[in-house]
Motif scaffolding. Structure first.
Motif, mmCIF file in Angstrom:
data_model
loop_
_atom_site.group_PDB
_atom_site.id
_atom_site.type_symbol
_atom_site.label_atom_id
_atom_site.label_comp_id
_atom_site.label_asym_id
_atom_site.label_seq_id
_atom_site.Cartn_x
_atom_site.Cartn_y
_atom_site.Cartn_z
ATOM 1 N N LEU A 366 0.840 -1.205 0.000
ATOM 2 C CA LEU A 366 0.000 0.000 0.000
ATOM 3 C C LEU A 366 0.870 1.249 0.000
ATOM 4 N N ARG A 367 1.901 1.251 0.839
ATOM 5 C CA ARG A 367 2.807 2.401 0.921
ATOM 6 C C ARG A 367 4.243 1.942 0.743
ATOM 7 N N TYR A 368 5.014 2.761 0.023
ATOM 8 C CA TYR A 368 6.444 2.511 -0.104
ATOM 9 C C TYR A 368 7.171 3.125 1.093
ATOM 10 N N ASP A 369 8.478 2.885 1.164
ATOM 11 C CA ASP A 369 9.265 3.345 2.316
ATOM 12 C C ASP A 369 9.240 4.857 2.468
ATOM 13 N N ASP A 370 9.080 5.587 1.345
ATOM 14 C CA ASP A 370 9.066 7.045 1.425
ATOM 15 C C ASP A 370 7.666 7.601 1.665
ATOM 16 N N GLY A 371 6.688 6.738 1.912
ATOM 17 C CA GLY A 371 5.332 7.182 2.245
ATOM 18 C C GLY A 371 4.399 7.301 1.064
ATOM 19 N N ARG A 372 4.915 7.150 -0.180
ATOM 20 C CA ARG A 372 4.035 7.243 -1.348
ATOM 21 C C ARG A 372 3.117 6.032 -1.427
ATOM 22 N N ILE A 373 1.942 6.249 -1.992
ATOM 23 C CA ILE A 373 0.939 5.189 -2.098
ATOM 24 C C ILE A 373 1.012 4.571 -3.482
ATOM 25 N N SER A 374 0.941 3.248 -3.560
ATOM 26 C CA SER A 374 0.989 2.530 -4.836
ATOM 27 C C SER A 374 -0.441 2.192 -5.281
ATOM 28 N N SER A 375 -0.529 1.546 -6.442
ATOM 29 C CA SER A 375 -1.831 1.106 -6.951
ATOM 30 C C SER A 375 -2.261 -0.211 -6.314
ATOM 31 N N GLN A 376 -1.353 -0.859 -5.575
ATOM 32 C CA GLN A 376 -1.571 -2.193 -5.007
ATOM 33 C C GLN A 376 -1.903 -3.219 -6.085
ATOM 34 N N ASP A 428 -0.599 6.229 -14.936
ATOM 35 C CA ASP A 428 -0.007 7.426 -14.349
ATOM 36 C C ASP A 428 0.079 7.308 -12.831
ATOM 37 N N VAL A 429 0.803 6.292 -12.391
ATOM 38 C CA VAL A 429 1.097 6.074 -10.972
ATOM 39 C C VAL A 429 2.612 5.913 -10.865
ATOM 40 N N ALA A 430 3.222 6.551 -9.874
ATOM 41 C CA ALA A 430 4.682 6.534 -9.756
ATOM 42 C C ALA A 430 5.186 5.128 -9.454
ATOM 43 N N SER A 431 6.353 4.815 -10.027
ATOM 44 C CA SER A 431 6.972 3.502 -9.804
ATOM 45 C C SER A 431 7.563 3.433 -8.398
ATOM 46 N N PRO A 432 7.902 2.231 -7.914
ATOM 47 C CA PRO A 432 8.378 2.077 -6.527
ATOM 48 C C PRO A 432 9.574 2.944 -6.146
ATOM 49 N N SER A 433 10.584 3.061 -7.028
ATOM 50 C CA SER A 433 11.798 3.790 -6.634
ATOM 51 C C SER A 433 11.969 5.114 -7.353
ATOM 52 N N GLN A 434 11.204 5.346 -8.430
ATOM 53 C CA GLN A 434 11.379 6.562 -9.213
ATOM 54 C C GLN A 434 10.037 7.272 -9.403
ATOM 55 N N PRO A 435 9.795 8.305 -8.609
ATOM 56 C CA PRO A 435 8.512 9.026 -8.715
ATOM 57 C C PRO A 435 8.258 9.631 -10.088
ATOM 58 N N THR A 436 9.327 9.831 -10.888
ATOM 59 C CA THR A 436 9.142 10.429 -12.211
ATOM 60 C C THR A 436 8.743 9.402 -13.266
ATOM 61 N N ASN A 437 8.863 8.116 -12.957
ATOM 62 C CA ASN A 437 8.548 7.064 -13.926
ATOM 63 C C ASN A 437 7.251 6.352 -13.549
ATOM 64 N N GLN A 438 6.616 5.742 -14.534
ATOM 65 C CA GLN A 438 5.317 5.106 -14.320
ATOM 66 C C GLN A 438 5.458 3.673 -13.816
ATOM 67 N N GLU A 439 4.508 3.288 -13.016
ATOM 68 C CA GLU A 439 4.464 1.925 -12.489
ATOM 69 C C GLU A 439 3.942 0.958 -13.561
ATOM 70 N N PHE A 440 4.576 -0.208 -13.675
ATOM 71 C CA PHE A 440 4.067 -1.306 -14.505
ATOM 72 C C PHE A 440 3.404 -2.323 -13.594
ATOM 73 N N THR A 441 2.235 -2.783 -14.005
ATOM 74 C CA THR A 441 1.492 -3.748 -13.203
ATOM 75 C C THR A 441 0.692 -4.640 -14.138
ATOM 76 N N ALA A 442 -0.112 -5.520 -13.567
ATOM 77 C CA ALA A 442 -0.995 -6.394 -14.354
ATOM 78 C C ALA A 442 -2.365 -6.412 -13.683
ATOM 79 N N VAL A 443 -3.424 -6.369 -14.506
ATOM 80 C CA VAL A 443 -4.794 -6.336 -13.975
ATOM 81 C C VAL A 443 -5.607 -7.464 -14.583
#
Length: 787
Positions: A366-376, A428-443
């Motif tokens: 739900l949250r990364y180490d820096d407090g940002r929220i992911s898409s889960q 358009d959700v930030a990736s785990p380590s790079q807030p400037t890059n987009q998260e890749f996931t599967a739905v």
């Protein structure tokens, strides 16, 4: 510091006609009677200098012999692979086998090793896989390989002496400068092994020597000798940069005085008379041809030889594009490439890191180490091993009728993960380590085929591909571009691995910079094809051609990228600030049974002396400038000119080969300082003469009253020495020359002691006892067998 104006022409003036003097453009002008008389004196002095140069020649011969002895003595030991011989010996074998390989250095130095192997008839069957492998058992002509750098290392000492000689320094100064290289353990150790630095340092010294010879002919412009030394300067510099890219520092070292010299030629008020603009244009054009055009053509020539020899597929294929690989015979990529159809299950692999595109049921936290929220959402990662979780089904974005539709360049596709039955997506959700890059996931299919359909669309963009080109395994290097947001699927070796929740796997994210080469992937295989599939039937492939410049630029891009990527730590890496003080070395080779070891280390006494001289030189310049500002002119014109122009030129060479390393991010080692150390040896020799030696010409600035005072104050000494009638100038010059010889003798003696003391670590024998090892553990020298 602009030009080596301390250079003299011994005896050359004697060949000029009486009553004329050369102008910069090679013409002559009539002299008045007084000038003609002075010229006669100069001519006579020149003839005497030539006659008396037997001492310089004798010293050159002795130093050259000693250089060959110290470099070639015991060169067959050890008869095992030592340190980076695993790389450069291997590359020589690849040349002899004509097998394509990749390296971050240009080809010239490695081609010389291949030449040595070819001359003795070696076939390159041994690949230098491990440090310690036996040369004797594998029948490798390693002495021939090692003799190539040893030869150049020996001639480097000769070139160092010759540089000082041509620059007009006294014999003691020449001997000191050459001895600092002759008796240096680092120069000896590095030039007795199959390594590139001997080639680099030799041609760097030859570049400096050639430029000094060229500069001395400035009053005989456009003569045959002038052109010869200009072209030799350019050729030597080309050989430096064709060995390692740090050869660019040598171009800078020579380029600065060349530019200043041209600026002086442009001056309408110059003492030798103004040059017309057409004449200046000739000087400028000649230097452009000799120092830019010729070196560039030679540099490209070595790459042409490189490509011509390496015609077979080899371990370097993976670094090159499919188009490049198709120019190599026996290339597996062209032999095994299979066209990809829609609904095939494929494994995609990142070109640089070699990780597979992977997914598994686990979710992002739900949250990364820096407090940002992911898409889960479901994790999409990079996994280094072949696994069923690496398989993705490639699906068309629009329904197609019937099977057998081939995927092509520019197609919009979707990917279904076979194991979890979820669909690849980025948003358009930030990736785990790079807030400037987009998260890749599967739905899941419900979202993927419903409201989030657009987020699952990707474009296949083959590198250098033509519109409609077939998408194939291995042969098609491609970027996967997200269709709505225009980001590329990306990972990198520089990214930190995911935390424990991601099983330390590589992060995959969306990169907005589409042009980066690290965006490139390829399909490794299409598993499950039946053995009789017509897609596995291969037509005989012909080796294709590719324009030289296209191959060259592709290789350059790969070389620079991987050179900059050499940032990982190494136990023997060191920082530039440590090099002048020789704070630590590098362990090259050890043998436990005999307690023998080769430890790359300079002669500490020589390095510390040369480094301290650099500080002294800077202090002298500062003191002189302060004195001049306060109206105290402590130096005569000739001495100041020599100090600033000749010694300053050597100091410029040192600085140009040292300070740029501070801004480099790659791994650095002590051997990177060897070119700068040679330059510091030149500065040291020059400063020894400056401090101790006063030549008769230097006394021209003394007033007669000062000379008489000196004569009165030393009458007793003159009587004791039996030289009461000798002129004061000659007596002072003789005493100063004696002091120079004495200082030089002490310096050389201490250098020899330091060389002999550390020689067992340089030559790898004899083995040392614990006490002997500990006696040599100065500073941070992490020697083996210390207990």
């Amino acid at each position: 510091m602009s030009t080596p104006q301390g250079a003299r022409q011994r005896g050359k003036e004697g060949s000029k006609k009486r009553g004329t003097t050369p102008n910069p453009d090679g013409s002559t002008a009539m002299m008045n009677g007084h000038a003609a008389e002075n010229f006669d004196k100069l001519k006579k002095a020149g003839k005497e200098a030539v006659t008396n140069e037997w001492d310089y020649k004798l010293a050159l011969a002795v130093i050259t012999v000693l250089a060959f002895v110290t470099r070639f003595w015991g060169i067959s030991h050890p008869d095992q692979v030592v340190f980076d011989e695993v790389h450069f010996g291997k590359f020589a074998s690849y040349y002899l086998q004509r097998t394509y390989f990749f390296d971050v250095h240009p080809p010239f130095g490695k081609l010389l090793f291949a030449l040595a192997g070819w001359l003795v008839g070696y076939d390159g069957s041994f690949l230098f896989e491990n440090i310690g492998d036996s040369y004797v058992t594998n029948r490798v002509p390693y002495v021939a390989y090692r003799s190539m750098p040893a030869l150049m290392g020996s001639l480097t000492v000769t070139a160092t002496y010759w540089i000082m000689w041509e620059s007009g320094y006294s014999l003691p100064a020449c001997i000191v400068a050459a001895s600092l290289v002759l008796f240096d353990n680092a120069h000896i150790g590095q030039t007795r092994l199959i390594l590139l630095d001997a080639t680099l340092v030799f041609f760097m010294a030859l570049s400096v020597l050639s430029y000094i010879r060229f500069y001395k002919l400035r009053h005989d412009a456009f003569s045959r000798k002038w052109w010869k030394w200009l072209l030799l300067t350019g050729i030597s510099m080309s050989c430096v940069i064709s060995t390692k890219y740090v050869g660019a520092f040598t171009f800078f070292s020579i380029g600065v005085p060349v530019i200043i010299d041209l600026w002086d030629l442009l001056d309408i008020n110059r003492k030798q008379g103004p040059l017309s603009l057409p004449d200046f244009g000739k000087h400028l054009s000649a230097r452009i041809i000799g120092l830019i055009v010729v070196p560039l053509l030679m540099y490209l020539f070595w790459f042409q030889v490189h490509f011509a020899i390496l015609s077979r597929s080899g371990p370097g294929d993976d670094f090159m594009t499919p188009e490049f690989q198709e120019t190599l015979s026996d290339n597996l990529m062209t032999q095994q490439a299979v066209g990809i159809d829609y609904f095939d299950n494929i494994a995609m692999r990142h070109k640089e890191t070699k990780v597979y595109l992977h997914s598994h049921p686990d979710k992002y936290p739900l949250r990364y180490d820096d407090g940002r929220i992911s898409s889960q959402g479901q994790q999409v990662t990079g996994y280094p091993h072949n696994d069923t979780n690496n398989l993705w089904q490639i699906v068309p974005s629009q329904p197609l009728e019937g099977p057998g539709h081939r995927v092509k360049n520019g197609d919009i596709v979707r990917f279904r993960h076979l194991v979890t039955d979820n669909w690849l997506l980025t948003h358009d959700v930030a990736s785990p380590s790079q807030p400037t890059n987009q998260e890749f996931t599967a739905v899941g299919a419900e979202d993927a085929n419903g409201p989030r359909l657009n987020d699952t669309l990707f474009e296949i963009r083959i590198e250098n591909g033509k519109p409609g080109q077939e998408f194939k395994t291995m042969a098609s290097h491609f970027k996967l571009i997200h269709f709505p947001t225009k980001v590329a699927m990306w990972t990198s070796a520089t990214l930190p691995p995911l935390p424990e929740w991601g099983y330390k796997q590589a992060e995959i994210n969306g990169n907005k910079n589409l042009v980066q080469s690290s965006n490139i992937w390829y399909v490794e295989e299409v598993p499950g094809l039946p053995a009789d599939s017509p897609r596995l039937i291969k037509d005989e492939k012909k080796v294709k051609t590719m324009p030289f410049m296209k191959k060259y630029f592709e290789l350059q891009r790969a070389m620079f990228f991987h050179n900059n990527a050499l940032t990982s730590s190494h136990p023997y890496a060191s920082f530039p600030i440590q090099w002048p003080f020789l704070l630590r070395g590098v362990s090259f080779w050890t043998e436990n049974d005999t307690r023998q070891q080769i430890y790359f280390l300079g002669n500490p006494i020589g390095w510390w002396f040369a480094s301290s001289i650099l500080a002294v030189f800077a202090g002298i310049l500062l003191a002189d400038q302060v004195s001049v500002r306060r109206g105290v002119d402590a130096l005569d014109t000739r001495t100041r000119s020599r100090l600033y122009n000749s010694t300053g030129f050597f100091f410029l060479i040192w600085a140009a080969h040292y300070f740029p390393f501070f801004i480099m991010g790659r791994q650095l080692f002590l051997h990177h300082y060897l070119p700068a150390h040679l330059a510091s040896a030149l500065v040291a020799g020059a400063l020894v003469e400056f401090v101790f030696n006063i030549e008769p010409a230097d006394l021209a600035g003394f007033t007669e009253a000062q000379l008489q005072e000196a004569k009165k104050g030393s009458t007793k000494t003159q009587a004791q020495q039996g030289v009461r009638g000798r002129p004061v100038r000659e007596r002072i010059a003789g005493q100063s020359l004696l002091a120079t010889w004495a200082a030089s003798a002490v310096i050389v003696a201490v250098l020899i002691w330091g060389f002999i003391f550390f020689a067992p670590l340089t030559y790898g024998r004899p083995g040392l006892s614990v006490e002997e090892v500990n006696a040599r553990k100065w500073l941070n020298y992490d020697l083996h067998f210390a207990k």
